[in-house]
Write an enzyme that holds these catalytic residues in place. Structure first.
Site, PDB file in Angstrom:
ATOM      1  N   LYS A 115      78.266  20.355   9.711  1.00  0.00           N
ATOM      2  CA  LYS A 115      77.986  21.797   9.616  1.00  0.00           C
ATOM      3  C   LYS A 115      78.117  22.316   8.191  1.00  0.00           C
ATOM      4  O   LYS A 115      77.366  23.199   7.785  1.00  0.00           O
ATOM      5  CB  LYS A 115      78.897  22.600  10.558  1.00  0.00           C
ATOM      6  CG  LYS A 115      78.503  22.437  12.008  1.00  0.00           C
ATOM      7  CD  LYS A 115      79.059  23.545  12.872  1.00  0.00           C
ATOM      8  CE  LYS A 115      78.580  23.383  14.303  1.00  0.00           C
ATOM      9  NZ  LYS A 115      79.292  24.216  15.249  1.00  0.00           N
ATOM     10  N   LYS A 207      70.602  15.128  18.528  1.00  0.00           N
ATOM     11  CA  LYS A 207      71.105  15.961  19.626  1.00  0.00           C
ATOM     12  C   LYS A 207      70.249  17.229  19.789  1.00  0.00           C
ATOM     13  O   LYS A 207      69.816  17.799  18.795  1.00  0.00           O
ATOM     14  CB  LYS A 207      72.536  16.351  19.252  1.00  0.00           C
ATOM     15  CG  LYS A 207      73.353  16.987  20.331  1.00  0.00           C
ATOM     16  CD  LYS A 207      74.761  17.279  19.813  1.00  0.00           C
ATOM     17  CE  LYS A 207      74.768  18.411  18.819  1.00  0.00           C
ATOM     18  NZ  LYS A 207      76.095  18.963  18.518  1.00  0.00           N
ATOM     19  N   LYS A 210      71.003  24.264  19.078  1.00  0.00           N
ATOM     20  CA  LYS A 210      70.425  25.585  18.838  1.00  0.00           C
ATOM     21  C   LYS A 210      70.074  25.783  17.372  1.00  0.00           C
ATOM     22  O   LYS A 210      69.325  26.675  17.027  1.00  0.00           O
ATOM     23  CB  LYS A 210      71.322  26.713  19.363  1.00  0.00           C
ATOM     24  CG  LYS A 210      72.799  26.558  19.205  1.00  0.00           C
ATOM     25  CD  LYS A 210      73.523  27.610  20.070  1.00  0.00           C
ATOM     26  CE  LYS A 210      74.907  27.157  20.492  1.00  0.00           C
ATOM     27  NZ  LYS A 210      75.546  27.980  21.463  1.00  0.00           N
TER      28      LYS A 210
HETATM   29  P1  TYM Z   1      79.047  24.689  21.760  1.00  0.00           P
HETATM   30  O1  TYM Z   1      79.029  26.170  21.878  1.00  0.00           O
HETATM   31  O2  TYM Z   1      78.376  24.058  20.599  1.00  0.00           O
HETATM   32  O3  TYM Z   1      78.464  24.052  23.061  1.00  0.00           O
HETATM   33  C1  TYM Z   1      78.896  24.455  24.357  1.00  0.00           C
HETATM   34  C2  TYM Z   1      78.972  23.251  25.266  1.00  0.00           C
HETATM   35  O4  TYM Z   1      77.695  22.616  25.339  1.00  0.00           O
HETATM   36  C3  TYM Z   1      77.837  21.229  25.051  1.00  0.00           C
HETATM   37  N1  TYM Z   1      76.605  20.751  24.384  1.00  0.00           N
HETATM   38  C4  TYM Z   1      75.882  19.721  24.805  1.00  0.00           C
HETATM   39  N2  TYM Z   1      76.028  18.891  25.865  1.00  0.00           N
HETATM   40  C5  TYM Z   1      75.086  17.939  26.037  1.00  0.00           C
HETATM   41  N3  TYM Z   1      74.023  17.777  25.193  1.00  0.00           N
HETATM   42  C6  TYM Z   1      73.841  18.581  24.126  1.00  0.00           C
HETATM   43  N4  TYM Z   1      72.786  18.420  23.327  1.00  0.00           N
HETATM   44  C7  TYM Z   1      74.795  19.612  23.897  1.00  0.00           C
HETATM   45  N5  TYM Z   1      74.924  20.579  22.953  1.00  0.00           N
HETATM   46  C8  TYM Z   1      76.043  21.260  23.267  1.00  0.00           C
HETATM   47  C9  TYM Z   1      79.035  21.144  24.125  1.00  0.00           C
HETATM   48  O5  TYM Z   1      79.591  19.846  24.114  1.00  0.00           O
HETATM   49  C10 TYM Z   1      79.955  22.169  24.740  1.00  0.00           C
HETATM   50  O6  TYM Z   1      80.647  21.621  25.833  1.00  0.00           O
HETATM   51  N6  TYM Z   1      83.668  23.827  20.024  1.00  0.00           N
HETATM   52  C11 TYM Z   1      82.896  24.104  21.206  1.00  0.00           C
HETATM   53  C12 TYM Z   1      83.306  25.364  21.924  1.00  0.00           C
HETATM   54  C13 TYM Z   1      84.761  25.451  22.221  1.00  0.00           C
HETATM   55  C14 TYM Z   1      85.451  24.779  23.264  1.00  0.00           C
HETATM   56  C15 TYM Z   1      86.782  25.231  23.171  1.00  0.00           C
HETATM   57  C16 TYM Z   1      85.073  23.853  24.228  1.00  0.00           C
HETATM   58  C17 TYM Z   1      85.652  26.250  21.581  1.00  0.00           C
HETATM   59  N7  TYM Z   1      86.857  26.100  22.153  1.00  0.00           N
HETATM   60  C18 TYM Z   1      87.777  24.754  24.037  1.00  0.00           C
HETATM   61  C19 TYM Z   1      86.069  23.389  25.101  1.00  0.00           C
HETATM   62  C20 TYM Z   1      87.379  23.827  24.986  1.00  0.00           C
HETATM   63  C21 TYM Z   1      81.423  24.253  20.815  1.00  0.00           C
HETATM   64  O7  TYM Z   1      81.108  24.539  19.680  1.00  0.00           O
HETATM   65  O8  TYM Z   1      80.562  24.164  21.837  1.00  0.00           O
END
Ligand code: TYM
Length: 346
Positions: A115, A207, A210
């Protein structure tokens, strides 16, 4: 039946379009887990601002992610749906974890490297410390299970390390305060099933994300049936027919991705999908995938737009969620402050 000792926590960032990867890797599984666990599902707005967010757009996005949870079937009354900034324990505990986690641990985080890119000096301090806040999210509720996509695995490992170091560093004080030796549990990542890493439709080795500049690389949860169909039809594939075995998918990233998506949407596995479509041309399989994706996503998309049109309802769910989350998290914080040695005052 919920398991009294187990608690699920997960979060999704309100940073623009939710996509099929977020749905299959996380939100769809949130819904499934509510039968067996007490769950907290959080719109992680504090995480979002680690990179610049336009305030009006952030507000819209927070409500949209909450709407996606509800539209997918999360029960905001039985379980807890809220936005992170409204429960101060997240930021407070994150500060304490900033003092527990080591620089060396954070230096290993691959997501920060991706990032921040080449211009590391210009990345926010928050982006660097982000995994500590994520550990705080989970551990403020002493959550035991965390459903996420595969890309979050390393962050979960860090949360486990932080929990363990806190328990060790403060073991004496934990005992003196009459608290359990393993004050913070080791949160288990729940990364299972066929679509834990949904890949880009333009490049099966990247991957689905967004932040990809190409909208054709992903299916957004706001896409209508025509857009979904066009994107799946144009998705990159190789020229061979679909393989007959799961083993053969390993060298066929695009086929692997589409079969995985089909399997996840149909609640089955890749072997069952190949038993039906192995040897078929992509054109036929893609049509079946279009039909399935539209059938599964359109009701969610429709419900999301209905909910977003009524922000009052979403806001009520978020307020009630934050109140209930605060009750749990403030008890943890009371204990944490005692453990660390802060004086409560009169
Ligand atoms: P974020 O907002 O990027 O994504 C949300 C969830 O979607 C999953 N994800 C995917 N799964 C499969 N294939 C993909 N291409 C894909 N892109 C995204 C992510 O793995 C996630 O589960 N850091 C985290 C948010 C967070 C969080 C937490 C999660 C903050 N605090 C505590 C669990 C527990 C994030 O940026 O997810």
């Amino acid at each position: 039946m919920t398991n009294a000792h187990a608690r699920v926590f997960s979060g999704v960032q309100p940073t623009g379009n939710l996509h099929l990867g977020n749905y299959l890797g996380a939100i769809k599984r949130f819904v499934e887990l509510q039968e067996r666990f007490d769950c907290l599902y959080c719109v992680v707005d504090l995480h979002a601002i680690t990179v610049w967010q336009d305030p009006a757009e952030l507000k819209r996005s927070i409500r949209e992610v909450a709407a996606a949870f509800l539209a997918a079937g999360v029960d905001g009354e039985k379980h807890i749906v809220f936005n992170q900034s409204q429960v101060s324990a997240h930021a407070e505990l994150a500060w304490i974890f900033n003092c527990v986690a080591r620089l060396g641990w954070l230096n290993r985080m691959t997501q920060f490297k991706e990032k921040a890119g080449k211009d590391r000096e210009n990345a926010s301090v928050g982006l660097y410390a982000y995994p500590n806040l994520m550990a705080a999210d989970i551990l403020a509720y002493r959550a035991t299970h965390v459903p996420v996509g595969e890309d979050q695995k390393q962050h979960l490992e860090l949360a486990r390390d932080i929990a363990q170091k806190f328990n060790n560093d403060f073991s004496k004080s934990i005992a003196e305060n009459g608290l359990p030796e393993k004050f913070f549990p080791q949160p288990e990542p729940l990364i299972a099933g066929p679509a834990t890493r949904v890949m880009s439709f333009r490049d099966g080795t990247k991957k689905m994300s967004k932040s990809d500049p190409s909208d054709a690389s992903r299916i957004n949860l706001t896409d209508d049936a025509d857009k979904i169909a066009a994107k799946i039809r144009k998705a990159k594939t190789d020229p061979l027919p679909l393989p007959e075995t799961v083993e053969d998918l390993k060298t066929r990233p695009e086929a692997d991705n589409l079969v995985g998506i089909y399997a996840a949407l149909a609640d089955t596995d890749a072997a069952a999908v190949l038993a039906e479509y192995g040897g078929a041309q992509f054109s036929g399989f893609k049509q079946a995938l279009v039909d399935l994706t539209v059938a599964k996503l359109s009701p969610i998309t429709a419900e999301m737009s209905r909910l977003v049109a009524d922000p009052g309802h979403i806001d009520r769910v978020l307020v009630s969620g934050a109140e209930r989350a605060s009750v749990i998290a403030s008890e943890t914080m009371r204990n944490v402050k005692d453990i660390v040695g802060f004086v409560r005052g009169a």
